[in-house]
Scaffold this active site. Structure first.
Site, PDB file in Angstrom:
ATOM      1  CB  ALA B 115      -0.954  -0.041   1.265  1.00 38.79           C
ATOM      2  CB  ALA B 116       3.398   1.857  -2.653  1.00 42.01           C
ATOM      3  CB  ALA B 117      -0.311   6.192  -2.753  1.00 42.51           C
ATOM      4  N   PRO B 118       1.697   7.954  -0.629  1.00 45.28           N
ATOM      5  CG  PRO B 118       2.167  10.022   0.504  1.00 45.28           C
ATOM      6  CD  PRO B 118       1.465   8.656   0.654  1.00 45.28           C
ATOM      7  N   GLY B 119       4.230   7.258  -1.105  1.00 45.79           N
ATOM      8  CA  GLY B 119       5.625   6.840  -1.448  1.00 45.79           C
ATOM      9  C   GLY B 119       6.637   7.094  -0.424  1.00 45.79           C
ATOM     10  CB  SER B 120       6.633   8.488   3.144  1.00 48.01           C
ATOM     11  OG  SER B 120       5.711   9.354   2.778  1.00 48.01           O
ATOM     12  CE  LYS B 121       5.390   4.088   6.615  1.00 44.35           C
ATOM     13  NZ  LYS B 121       4.363   4.954   6.221  1.00 44.35           N
ATOM     14  CG  ASP B 166      -7.878  -5.212  -3.056  1.00 48.42           C
ATOM     15  OD1 ASP B 166      -7.225  -5.669  -2.341  1.00 48.42           O
ATOM     16  OD2 ASP B 166      -9.153  -4.919  -3.077  1.00 48.42           O
ATOM     17  CB  CYS B 236      -0.693   6.449  11.123  1.00 55.81           C
ATOM     18  SG  CYS B 236      -2.032   6.542   9.781  1.00 55.81           S
TER      19      CYS B 236
HETATM   20  C1  LIG Z   1      -1.136   4.644   5.112  1.00 60.44           C
HETATM   21  S1  LIG Z   1      -1.496   4.784   3.335  1.00 60.44           S
HETATM   22  C2  LIG Z   1       0.055   4.325   2.832  1.00 60.44           C
HETATM   23  C3  LIG Z   1       1.064   5.132   3.153  1.00 60.44           C
HETATM   24  C4  LIG Z   1       2.388   4.708   2.306  1.00 60.44           C
HETATM   25  N1  LIG Z   1       2.746   3.582   2.737  1.00 60.44           N
HETATM   26  C5  LIG Z   1       3.670   5.897   2.656  1.00 60.44           C
HETATM   27  O1  LIG Z   1       4.333   5.628   3.416  1.00 60.44           O
HETATM   28  O2  LIG Z   1       3.632   6.647   1.754  1.00 60.44           O
HETATM   29  C6  LIG Z   1      -2.568   3.492   2.828  1.00 60.44           C
HETATM   30  C7  LIG Z   1      -2.655   3.137   1.324  1.00 60.44           C
HETATM   31  O3  LIG Z   1      -3.461   2.061   1.273  1.00 60.44           O
HETATM   32  C8  LIG Z   1      -4.266   2.297   0.213  1.00 60.44           C
HETATM   33  N2  LIG Z   1      -5.218   1.222   0.251  1.00 60.44           N
HETATM   34  C9  LIG Z   1      -6.392   1.181   0.270  1.00 60.44           C
HETATM   35  N3  LIG Z   1      -7.065  -0.059  -0.048  1.00 60.44           N
HETATM   36  C10 LIG Z   1      -6.073  -0.925  -0.352  1.00 60.44           C
HETATM   37  C11 LIG Z   1      -5.971  -2.266  -0.907  1.00 60.44           C
HETATM   38  N4  LIG Z   1      -7.282  -2.880  -0.736  1.00 60.44           N
HETATM   39  N5  LIG Z   1      -4.807  -2.512  -1.230  1.00 60.44           N
HETATM   40  C12 LIG Z   1      -3.822  -2.106  -1.094  1.00 60.44           C
HETATM   41  N6  LIG Z   1      -3.577  -0.635  -0.810  1.00 60.44           N
HETATM   42  C13 LIG Z   1      -4.622  -0.262  -0.347  1.00 60.44           C
HETATM   43  C14 LIG Z   1      -4.732   3.408   0.182  1.00 60.44           C
HETATM   44  O4  LIG Z   1      -4.986   3.988  -0.960  1.00 60.44           O
HETATM   45  C15 LIG Z   1      -3.674   4.393   0.778  1.00 60.44           C
HETATM   46  O5  LIG Z   1      -2.785   4.878  -0.291  1.00 60.44           O
END
Ligand SMILES: C[S@@+](CC[C@H](N)C(=O)[O-])C[C@H]1O[C@@H](n2cnc3c(N)ncnc32)[C@H](O)[C@@H]1O
Lengths: 187, 310
Positions: B115-121, B166, B236
């Site tokens: 679950a990468a966006a916005p990509g900090s990690k 997903d 978080c």
């Molecule tokens: C906490 S944020 C991730 C922050 C990211 N890891 C960073 O460090 O920038 C959670 C992310 O999970 C995505 N998400 C939501 N449902 C999901 C799914 N079923 N599978 C994978 N990612 C999902 C969201 O769109 C969101 O971008």
């Protein structure tokens, strides 16, 4: 009105979907060699360095990645690949335009076709303005802009001036004191 | 300031009255700003010197050599500095850096950021891996892909493949990755400190909904990690239903996983709870860590390190 906007949005999403096609493919040996020679002759980037990067073709653009990540092309067929690596050149098969990100990535590997800016020119350039220069005809195609030996982006000569090619989203605000953060990051 | 009643009632089940007051105060206190130096683009020394020239006071995090708290008396935006323009710094919450420190990505590894966006990690992992190996940066939301791509590009990452799925789909890719980061979508109670809006959209129903998805995403992460591989599950948020209960679920379902303790120098972390609201959790859950903002002075967070047995 609301319905119209909704439709517009729907079609925009559809277009975005279409835009992420075609899938990336590894560039053929001959085309790779041609581009390596172009980058070497135009920007002085060493050939052995360029050989360490994998060039991928996507429409008219070239992306770069590393050797390991190349394997994603095969594995990723069902994984809806949106992108692989970093977009390096646009319009690569006519007059290749190096992206700001690739230029900044290459940094000191660029030893030719660059203009060293003054601090005032750097401020103008990164805010998207033109820089007037005298020796415009010394440069070829898209030139690189450096300050203090560091690459800040790409420009093109137009009527004796360098036109900044810094993407809109990356252009710096007028003063450092503007408190609206440009940050897109954070989670 | 406003807090949802159900949230406060829940926190009251885990904290003493005095602690609860401290939590409320902490959540109403502005967060310390922090950045990560991106060593793909510059050195910590040059970045610190440069930020000081912009009149920032720069304070290194004791637990991470690339993380700095920054403050300035001037009204200025860090996003307008040349260090940011060149991708030498990445604006990232201090607690958001912890999952990657715990995952410890190495050069040449094959890693999934589910679950990468916005990509900090993602960008942080890429820098640890020195642009080698592969990171599959997955994000299902099309609107969030473009900031993800921008951040990868600005940071100079070339080893990332952005995929749009997903995360549950990765359950079909058995044993494919050395390491998986599941920074799960969550109710974001930790973000109440910087994002007042998050307090208004929070609901217990969403917590339960998230918890269902989180279990399925963790199932998928376990399936696609190699034997001997590592998974970090992080959120978080502070609700046990999205944290300890997810790990408890996995420990009871799989007999090939085990937890590893993680610690961060100079950071007062709390161990996981082994019961909540009348439910007993697996005792192993003690090994996970929770960051309470009133104790750590950084955003609330949860980190669990899991190994797939050989
Ligand atoms: C906490 S944020 C991730 C922050 C990211 N890891 C960073 O460090 O920038 C959670 C992310 O999970 C995505 N998400 C939501 N449902 C999901 C799914 N079923 N599978 C994978 N990612 C999902 C969201 O769109 C969101 O971008």
């Amino acid at each position: 009105m609301a319905t119209k906007n909704k439709h517009r949005r729907f079609f925009r999403l559809q277009d975005e979907d279409r835009r992420i096609d075609p899938d990336p493919e590894e560039l053929g040996k001959i085309e790779t060699k041609k581009l390596q020679i172009y980058l070497n002759e135009t920007y002085g980037i060493a050939l052995d360095y360029l050989e360490s990067l994998i060039l991928l073709k996507r429409g008219k653009d070239i992306w770069i990645t590393n050797k390991a990540a190349k394997s994603m092309i095969g594995i990723g067929k069902n994984l809806n690949i949106n992108s692989l690596g970093l977009r390096a050149l646009r319009n690569a098969f006519e007059v290749p335009k190096m992206t700001t990100n690739f230029a900044v990535f290459l940094n000191d590997k660029i030893t030719k076709n660059y203009y060293e800016m003054t601090k005032e020119q750097l401020d103008e350039f990164t805010r998207g303005s033109e820089i007037k220069i005298n020796a415009a005809n010394e440069f070829k195609n898209y030139l690189i802009l450096k300050y203090n030996k560091e690459v800040y982006g790409v420009g093109i000569i137009n009527n004796g001036a360098i036109k900044s090619q810094v993407p809109k989203g990356r252009v710096l605000k007028n003063q450092l004191s503007k408190e609206i953060d440009l940050e897109v990051e954070e989670d | 300031m406003f807090f949802p009643e159900a949230f406060i009632n829940k926190m009251a089940k885990m904290l003493t009255e005095a602690e609860l007051e401290k939590l409320k105060t902490a959540l109403d206190t502005p967060l310390r700003k922090s950045i990560r130096v991106n060593t793909l683009r510059g050195t910590t020394k040059e970045v610190v010197e440069s930020l000081e020239s912009y009149e920032y006071v720069v304070d290194k995090m004791p637990w991470y050599k690339y993380g700095y708290f920054i403050k300035t008396a001037k009204k200025q935006a860090i996003g307008n500095t040349y260090d940011h323009y060149l991708g030498k710094i990445y604006v990232q919450e201090a607690s958001s850096m912890l999952p990657v420190i715990a995952l410890d990505p190495k050069e040449g590894e094959y890693i999934l950021d589910m679950a990468a966006a916005p990509g900090s990690k993602t960008t942080q992992m890429c820098m640890h891996m020195k642009n080698t190996g592969i990171i599959v940066a997955n994000e299902p939301s099309i609107q969030r892909i473009s900031p993800l791509q921008d951040n990868l590009d600005r940071s100079g990452c070339i080893n990332c493949c952005i995929t749009r799925n997903d995360g549950r789909k990765f359950s079909h890719y058995t044993g494919m990755f050395d390491k998986v980061l599941l920074d799960a979508p969550c109710s974001g109670e930790g973000t109440f400190q910087k994002d007042i809006k998050a307090r208004y959209v929070w609901s217990q129903n969403k917590v339960i909904e998230n918890s269902r998805l989180q279990k399925q995403l963790l199932d998928s992460a376990i399936a696609c990690t190699k034997k001997g591989g590592t998974i970090i599950y992080s959120t978080c948020t502070l609700s046990p239903e999205e944290d300890e209960a997810i790990i408890d679920y996995a420990l009871n379902k799989y007999d090939n996983i085990s937890l590893e303790k993680v610690s961060f120098e100079g950071l007062e972390t709390s161990q996981g709870r082994t019961e909540f609201d009348g439910k007993e959790y697996n005792k192993e859950v003690k090994k996970v860590i929770k960051l309470w903002p009133q104790k750590t002075n950084i955003e609330g967070f949860f980190v669990c390190k899991m190994k797939i047995d050989e």
